[in-house]
Design an enzyme around this catalytic site. Sequence first.
Site, PDB file in Angstrom:
ATOM      1  N   LYS A  53      33.415  52.456  41.206  1.00  0.00           N
ATOM      2  CA  LYS A  53      34.854  52.390  41.521  1.00  0.00           C
ATOM      3  C   LYS A  53      35.593  53.538  40.831  1.00  0.00           C
ATOM      4  O   LYS A  53      36.442  54.196  41.429  1.00  0.00           O
ATOM      5  CB  LYS A  53      35.423  51.027  41.092  1.00  0.00           C
ATOM      6  CG  LYS A  53      34.981  49.911  42.028  1.00  0.00           C
ATOM      7  CD  LYS A  53      35.239  48.515  41.500  1.00  0.00           C
ATOM      8  CE  LYS A  53      34.596  47.502  42.447  1.00  0.00           C
ATOM      9  NZ  LYS A  53      34.649  46.117  41.962  1.00  0.00           N
ATOM     10  N   GLN A  97      36.853  42.870  36.907  1.00  0.00           N
ATOM     11  CA  GLN A  97      35.535  42.819  37.542  1.00  0.00           C
ATOM     12  C   GLN A  97      34.931  41.417  37.365  1.00  0.00           C
ATOM     13  O   GLN A  97      34.854  40.904  36.253  1.00  0.00           O
ATOM     14  CB  GLN A  97      34.614  43.889  36.922  1.00  0.00           C
ATOM     15  CG  GLN A  97      33.256  43.985  37.554  1.00  0.00           C
ATOM     16  CD  GLN A  97      33.298  44.440  39.022  1.00  0.00           C
ATOM     17  OE1 GLN A  97      33.993  45.380  39.376  1.00  0.00           O
ATOM     18  NE2 GLN A  97      32.562  43.738  39.873  1.00  0.00           N
ATOM     19  N   ASP A 120      42.716  43.392  44.214  1.00  0.00           N
ATOM     20  CA  ASP A 120      41.579  42.641  44.768  1.00  0.00           C
ATOM     21  C   ASP A 120      42.060  41.582  45.763  1.00  0.00           C
ATOM     22  O   ASP A 120      41.251  40.948  46.443  1.00  0.00           O
ATOM     23  CB  ASP A 120      40.792  41.965  43.633  1.00  0.00           C
ATOM     24  CG  ASP A 120      39.371  42.507  43.517  1.00  0.00           C
ATOM     25  OD1 ASP A 120      38.955  43.255  44.417  1.00  0.00           O
ATOM     26  OD2 ASP A 120      38.685  42.165  42.532  1.00  0.00           O
TER      27      ASP A 120
END
Length: 304
Positions: A53, A97, A120
């Site tokens: 990422k 994460q 997200d």
Amino acid sequence: MAQILDGKAHADRMLEEIRQAVATRNATGARVPCLAVILVGENPASQVYVRNKVAACAKTGIRSLEFLLPETTTSDKLIDTIIELNTNPEVDGILVQLPLPKGMDAKVMLQRIDPAKDVDGLHPMNQGLLLQGQRGLRPCTPSAVMNMLKAYGVPMKGKRAVVLGRSEIVGKPMALMLMEEHATVTIAHSRTVDLPSVCREADILVAAIGQPGFVEGSWIKPGAIVVDVGINRVEDLQLGERIFTHDPKKLEALRTRGSVLCGDVRYGEAFEIAGSVTPVPGGVGPLTIAGLLTNTLQACQNRG
Ligand code: NDP
């Protein structure tokens, strides 16, 4: 022979569009979009995802900040970090994460992220907006899958879609997005009776269950579009022999390296019967990162 839906190539196109949009912002003197990534603990797969990422941010000109917190981090400490980033005017997107270490409740943590920075798309506010068909930050994987299906001109209106898996991160939002495009959607899961028959009804079949090679060729309607979200590491040679009938190289790699990656679908069998299919790797995985950066740019533009 199925058409291969090349997620990697499509993700590269998405990243190039983002790079150009960021460069255009820079040229006008506007703030550079910034993504903060928080990793708690040392899960090797998560470390790879975070590295990928951050590398994708660098490619597009998006600024990234990494917060690598030890496994022993308390929930309170993680919440403090999130709150600090919520109030930091330089930060547009915050990604925690997953999975988090045992003892941390991911849902509780994610609810602390400012919905405007929830790249997200997992905050209840953004999930609610998606349910209502309103604009908001949407989960990266299903958003990018939809982006790719549209780019390939896959017809969805009036089609039967089956989504295998009902997680908040993939299955449920995927089903909502397909319904938004007027597909008739069935969600299947571990309690569904006679999965093969349910799958055989699908014009569009999305597999997101995390079970290596679970979906067999005989479950696929001839000509169907098959999207394989699963990313699994296979270590069992016998299972590998069933999955990789089409790919002796992968079988060899499994023998020599002890494990290889595969999706939830038996790709070789799907390739023979489906109309189109995404490979693993090189299918949905790269799209997820492209979706994340799209959301970061959107969050930045929304914040001005
Ligand atoms: P979860 O574990 O959160 O959810 C799995 C879902 O699959 C559940 O709804 C579960 O049903 C269902 N399921 C599990 N086993 C079976 C079975 N034998 N038969 C039918 N349904 C089953 O997984 P995620 O949604 O987070 O991820 C799914 C897969 O996608 C994983 O392989 C993951 O690594 C991958 N993934 C890939 C991404 C990418 O970028 N390509 C991004 C995110 C995920 P139930 O609810 O009944 O338990």
